[in-house]
Design a protein around this motif. Structure first.
Motif, short mmCIF file in Angstrom:
data_model
loop_
_atom_site.label_atom_id
_atom_site.label_comp_id
_atom_site.label_asym_id
_atom_site.label_seq_id
_atom_site.Cartn_x
_atom_site.Cartn_y
_atom_site.Cartn_z
N LYS A 122 49.02 -10.88 20.34
CA LYS A 122 49.84 -11.82 21.11
C LYS A 122 50.55 -11.13 22.27
CE LYS A 122 50.70 -15.32 17.60
NZ LYS A 122 51.73 -16.05 16.84
N ARG A 137 48.10 -10.67 25.09
CA ARG A 137 47.84 -11.96 25.75
C ARG A 137 49.00 -12.33 26.66
NH1 ARG A 137 49.82 -16.61 23.76
NH2 ARG A 137 48.98 -18.56 24.51
N ASN A 138 50.22 -12.19 26.16
CA ASN A 138 51.40 -12.51 26.96
C ASN A 138 51.49 -11.62 28.19
OD1 ASN A 138 52.10 -14.46 25.13
ND2 ASN A 138 53.70 -13.25 24.15
N ILE A 147 49.00 -12.80 30.82
CA ILE A 147 49.44 -14.04 31.46
C ILE A 147 50.57 -13.76 32.45
CG2 ILE A 147 50.52 -16.28 31.05
CD1 ILE A 147 48.93 -16.37 28.39
N LYS A 158 50.89 -23.10 33.40
CA LYS A 158 50.07 -22.71 32.24
C LYS A 158 50.82 -21.75 31.35
CE LYS A 158 45.30 -23.03 33.93
NZ LYS A 158 44.13 -22.23 34.31
N ALA A 159 51.48 -20.78 31.96
CA ALA A 159 52.25 -19.80 31.19
C ALA A 159 53.36 -20.48 30.41
CB ALA A 159 52.83 -18.74 32.12
N SER A 185 53.33 -23.64 29.35
CA SER A 185 52.76 -24.46 28.28
C SER A 185 52.26 -23.61 27.12
CB SER A 185 51.61 -25.32 28.82
OG SER A 185 50.53 -24.51 29.20
N LYS A 186 51.91 -22.37 27.39
CA LYS A 186 51.45 -21.47 26.33
C LYS A 186 52.60 -20.75 25.63
CE LYS A 186 46.93 -20.75 28.34
NZ LYS A 186 45.97 -19.80 28.91
N GLY A 187 53.82 -20.99 26.10
CA GLY A 187 54.97 -20.40 25.42
C GLY A 187 55.34 -19.02 25.89
N VAL A 188 54.75 -18.57 26.99
CA VAL A 188 55.08 -17.25 27.51
C VAL A 188 56.44 -17.29 28.22
CG1 VAL A 188 54.33 -15.39 29.06
CG2 VAL A 188 52.66 -16.66 27.73
#
Length: 87
Positions: A17, A20-21, A24, A60-61, A63-66
């Motif tokens: 994770k 991935r963060n 992003i 997008k970032a 909405s993905k919780g970043v």
């Protein structure tokens, strides 16, 4: 080092994770830099197209919780303000 199986799994999942963060956030920073560069050169058309791309990446970032939704809103507002200042 963790001895319990679930703790070992959490370590692996957290690394995944985090990677991935990081990816992003890097995309967002690159998009912001492109907008800033276009604003610095006072290129209105390039700044507007870069702004549209940056807004997509930032949203997008979020909405993905970043990023938190207020952070997303703040980043978009600041970029829009800078682009509007040269328009």
């Amino acid at each position: 080092m963790a001895n319990i199986k679930s703790a070992k799994k959490r370590i692996l999942v957290n690394e995944t994770k985090a990677a991935r963060n990081k990816a992003i956030k890097s995309k967002v920073k690159t998009a912001i830099k492109k907008v800033d560069a276009a604003v610095a050169q006072k290129d209105v058309e390039a700044a507007k197209t870069a702004l549209k791309a940056a807004i997509v990446e930032i949203t997008k970032a979020g909405s993905k919780g970043v990023y938190h939704k207020n952070t997303v809103s703040r980043k978009i507002a600041r970029l829009s303000k800078s682009v509007n200042s040269i328009a």
